[in-house]
Design a protein around this motif. Structure first.
Motif, PDB file in Angstrom:
ATOM      1  N   ALA A  18       1.140  58.886 -29.937  1.00  0.00           N
ATOM      2  CA  ALA A  18       0.452  59.202 -28.843  1.00  0.00           C
ATOM      3  C   ALA A  18       1.295  59.772 -27.701  1.00  0.00           C
ATOM      4  N   GLU A  19       2.401  59.176 -27.571  1.00  0.00           N
ATOM      5  CA  GLU A  19       3.424  59.616 -26.390  1.00  0.00           C
ATOM      6  C   GLU A  19       3.969  61.140 -26.765  1.00  0.00           C
ATOM      7  N   ILE A  23      -1.290  62.317 -25.733  1.00  0.00           N
ATOM      8  CA  ILE A  23      -2.707  61.897 -26.016  1.00  0.00           C
ATOM      9  C   ILE A  23      -3.143  61.383 -24.666  1.00  0.00           C
ATOM     10  N   PHE A  24      -2.309  60.273 -24.182  1.00  0.00           N
ATOM     11  CA  PHE A  24      -2.856  59.680 -23.001  1.00  0.00           C
ATOM     12  C   PHE A  24      -2.899  60.717 -21.818  1.00  0.00           C
ATOM     13  N   ASP A  25      -1.920  61.589 -21.644  1.00  0.00           N
ATOM     14  CA  ASP A  25      -1.969  62.330 -20.573  1.00  0.00           C
ATOM     15  C   ASP A  25      -3.100  63.371 -20.634  1.00  0.00           C
ATOM     16  N   MET A  26      -3.387  63.738 -21.848  1.00  0.00           N
ATOM     17  CA  MET A  26      -4.571  64.825 -22.208  1.00  0.00           C
ATOM     18  C   MET A  26      -5.808  63.963 -21.863  1.00  0.00           C
ATOM     19  N   TYR A  27      -5.921  62.758 -22.280  1.00  0.00           N
ATOM     20  CA  TYR A  27      -7.162  61.907 -21.909  1.00  0.00           C
ATOM     21  C   TYR A  27      -7.585  61.890 -20.469  1.00  0.00           C
ATOM     22  N   LYS A  28      -6.378  61.601 -19.702  1.00  0.00           N
ATOM     23  CA  LYS A  28      -6.359  61.252 -18.292  1.00  0.00           C
ATOM     24  C   LYS A  28      -6.740  62.971 -17.387  1.00  0.00           C
ATOM     25  N   ASN A 264      -0.846  58.475 -14.210  1.00  0.00           N
ATOM     26  CA  ASN A 264      -1.710  57.205 -14.421  1.00  0.00           C
ATOM     27  C   ASN A 264      -2.322  56.855 -15.821  1.00  0.00           C
ATOM     28  N   ALA A 265      -1.732  57.976 -16.635  1.00  0.00           N
ATOM     29  CA  ALA A 265      -1.908  57.588 -18.032  1.00  0.00           C
ATOM     30  C   ALA A 265      -0.978  56.424 -18.431  1.00  0.00           C
ATOM     31  N   PRO A 266      -1.497  55.819 -19.333  1.00  0.00           N
ATOM     32  CA  PRO A 266      -1.028  54.408 -19.843  1.00  0.00           C
ATOM     33  C   PRO A 266       0.454  54.957 -20.665  1.00  0.00           C
ATOM     34  N   HIS A 267       1.535  53.870 -20.111  1.00  0.00           N
ATOM     35  CA  HIS A 267       2.755  54.302 -20.630  1.00  0.00           C
ATOM     36  C   HIS A 267       3.449  53.005 -21.267  1.00  0.00           C
ATOM     37  N   THR A 268       3.881  52.892 -22.357  1.00  0.00           N
ATOM     38  CA  THR A 268       4.580  51.570 -22.919  1.00  0.00           C
ATOM     39  C   THR A 268       6.169  51.926 -22.583  1.00  0.00           C
ATOM     40  N   PRO A 269       6.837  51.160 -21.905  1.00  0.00           N
ATOM     41  CA  PRO A 269       8.358  51.294 -21.915  1.00  0.00           C
ATOM     42  C   PRO A 269       9.106  50.781 -23.295  1.00  0.00           C
ATOM     43  N   VAL A 381      11.158  54.208 -31.783  1.00  0.00           N
ATOM     44  CA  VAL A 381      12.030  55.471 -30.872  1.00  0.00           C
ATOM     45  C   VAL A 381      12.060  54.999 -29.431  1.00  0.00           C
ATOM     46  N   PRO A 382      12.992  54.690 -28.891  1.00  0.00           N
ATOM     47  CA  PRO A 382      13.032  54.527 -27.481  1.00  0.00           C
ATOM     48  C   PRO A 382      12.689  55.811 -26.580  1.00  0.00           C
ATOM     49  N   ASN A 383      11.830  55.429 -25.465  1.00  0.00           N
ATOM     50  CA  ASN A 383      11.566  56.638 -24.648  1.00  0.00           C
ATOM     51  C   ASN A 383      12.648  56.445 -23.189  1.00  0.00           C
TER      52      ASN A 383
END
Length: 490
Positions: A18-19, A23-28, A264-269, A381-383
């Motif tokens: 998704a990252e 995907i999250f940015d596209m949805y936003k 504001n899109a979801p983001h998982t560190p 995979v770390p971001n």
């Protein structure tokens, strides 16, 4: 273990995919366009939006007082980003004939062009393919709060807004030497930016409307509106000092444009802290986990926990240790487990629900490029990757001078936190791993692998960890909350 009580393991590929594909940015972005445009057929509208080849293009507004260098900087940015360069002049020239005639007539009469006409002109221009596919740099517009709000009401909102700022006295002085090339429209200056080409020099003309009196009037008008415009774009605005060489101004502006605004899109560190022994990885991981409610994953603690819980990987690790597969160096015991056992332990922990949903900060692993590749192959995979850099002398000072009170358990450091009484000082004990030889050996091990880790983690960011822990934390935090800079093709 009771199968009904087994921890829920979630494939890590879900969030990584998704990252990676936005995907999250596209949805936003789709939801924003839906709310702004309010189409009668929302599903058909969303399908059309999804058909667009690239919606992640530069959208830049560059503002500033007269003689601040807006035209030069805007042109440089448009060329560098390969976007359309929009000015009020070319917007008028490229508009429909009837609108163009109407605007030209208003300008001749020195009357204000209505905001709705400007919005109509700009809306039509941004629908053209060069703006849609490559983005735009808009120079010197909007000029009032009313215009800024009108643009926002039709969904025109920049991703970056730059304001070139300089003292009025500097701008007035600069305007005196301003010259324009009537053939190309390029702006030059008799002192700061004189063209080397003799042919261009001969055809340069003074710019009308830039006398001292004209400049004073224009600056009064500019200052009347700029504060309200700043308020409209406060989340995407950047002020740059224009009272410096053009190359320096452009460098600062371009650096800002390469940065991505917070989303504001979801983001998982998914954070990895790398660094030599004594660099403060555990302290920084604890601070990050506490503030952002992410899981603190320590490789050493995980191995101990898995052995205590008698998991399959823990039992393998325990058997390995009991078979005396360890090296003994002086008083220090060094246990080196095979990579596959450690990876099994890491995989089991990082795939649990709390890590996948809240994110994690990992320290103490990976130590080699092979371990990093194995971690990525399993989908973890770390971001964000941080290298905590500390000179060897500072590490030795930090570790060899620390000791523990066996009665209270309190830790002391002979320089930074010395014991308060002689009695406490006499009973302090040092851990064998804090001997100078042991510390130097661990530093040598890190130095042997750090270059290949840095080659693998090309997006890793280096942090000076030879300072106060909270200062280091603020530096790391600033790099986490902001998206990674974008690399534009040139």
């Amino acid at each position: 273990m009771d199968q009904t009580k087994r921890p829920l393991l979630i494939p890590p590929e879900f969030s990584t995919y998704a990252e990676e594909h936005g995907i999250f940015d596209m949805y936003k972005r789709l939801m924003e366009q839906l709310i702004v445009n309010k189409p009668s057929d929302p599903l058909a509208f969303l399908v059309e939006q999804l058909k667009k080849e690239n919606d992640d293009v530069p959208q830049v507004i560059i503002l500033g007082p007269p003689a601040s260098g807006k035209k030069s900087i805007s042109k440089l940015c448009a060329n560098k980003l390969r976007t359309a360069h929009l000015t009020t002049e070319n917007l008028i020239q490229e508009s429909e004939t009837d609108i163009k005639m109407k605007v030209m007539d208003l300008i001749k009469k020195k009357e204000t062009v209505p905001t709705e006409i400007w919005v109509q002109i700009l809306t039509e221009r941004l629908k053209l393919m060069d703006c849609v596919k490559k983005g735009y740099v808009l120079e010197g517009f909007p000029q009032t709060r009313e215009q800024a709000l009108a643009l926002q009401s039709v969904g025109i909102h920049p991703k970056h807004c730059v304001i070139l700022d300089a003292p009025d006295t500097v701008l007035i002085e600069r305007a005196q030497g301003r010259r324009v090339d009537p053939k190309t429209g390029d702006i030059y200056h008799t002192t700061f930016d004189w063209p080397p080409n003799a042919e261009i020099q001969t055809r340069l003309e003074e710019t009308p409307g830039y006398t001292e009196e004209d400049m004073v009037n224009k600056l009064i008008e500019y200052h009347r509106h700029i504060d309200e415009i700043e308020e409209c774009y406060r989340k995407v605005i950047k002020k740059v000092n224009a009272d410096q060489p053009k190359a320096d101004v452009f460098s600062q502006v371009y650096s800002y444009l390469c940065g991505q605004p917070r989303s504001n899109a979801p983001h998982t560190p998914r954070i990895v802290l790398l660094g030599p022994t004594g660099s403060g990885k555990g302290v920084q991981a604890a601070l990050l986990a506490n503030k952002y409610n992410i899981v603190n994953v320590s490789s050493g603690s995980l191995v101990k926990q898995s052995i205590a819980d008698e998991t399959k990987a823990g039992q393998a690790a325990k058997a390995y240790i009991e078979k005396s597969m360890m090296g003994v160096f002086g008083n220090e015991q060094v246990v080196k487990l095979p990579d596959n056992i450690i990876l099994d332990i890491m995989r089991e922990r990082l795939a649990q629900l709390d890590c996948v949903s809240r994110g994690w900060v990992l320290h103490g692993y990976p130590r080699t490029r092979e371990q990093a590749e194995a971690l990525a192959k399993d989908g973890f995979v770390p971001n964000r990757i941080f290298f905590l850099d500390v000179p060897n002398d500072s590490v030795i000072e930090r570790l060899t001078l620390r000791a523990t009170d066996p009665i209270t358990g309190e830790r002391y450091h002979m320089l930074y936190n010395p014991p308060r009484t002689q009695e406490i000082k006499e009973r302090l004990q040092k851990h064998p791993k804090d001997s100078e030889d042991a510390v130097r050996r661990r530093l040598a091990e890190y130095s042997a692998y750090v270059e290949e880790l840095a080659d693998y983690y090309t997006e890793g960011q280096h942090v000076n960890a030879d300072q106060d822990p909270h200062t280091v934390f603020e530096c790391i935090e600033s790099m986490i909350v902001n998206p990674l800079p974008k690399r534009f093709s040139t």
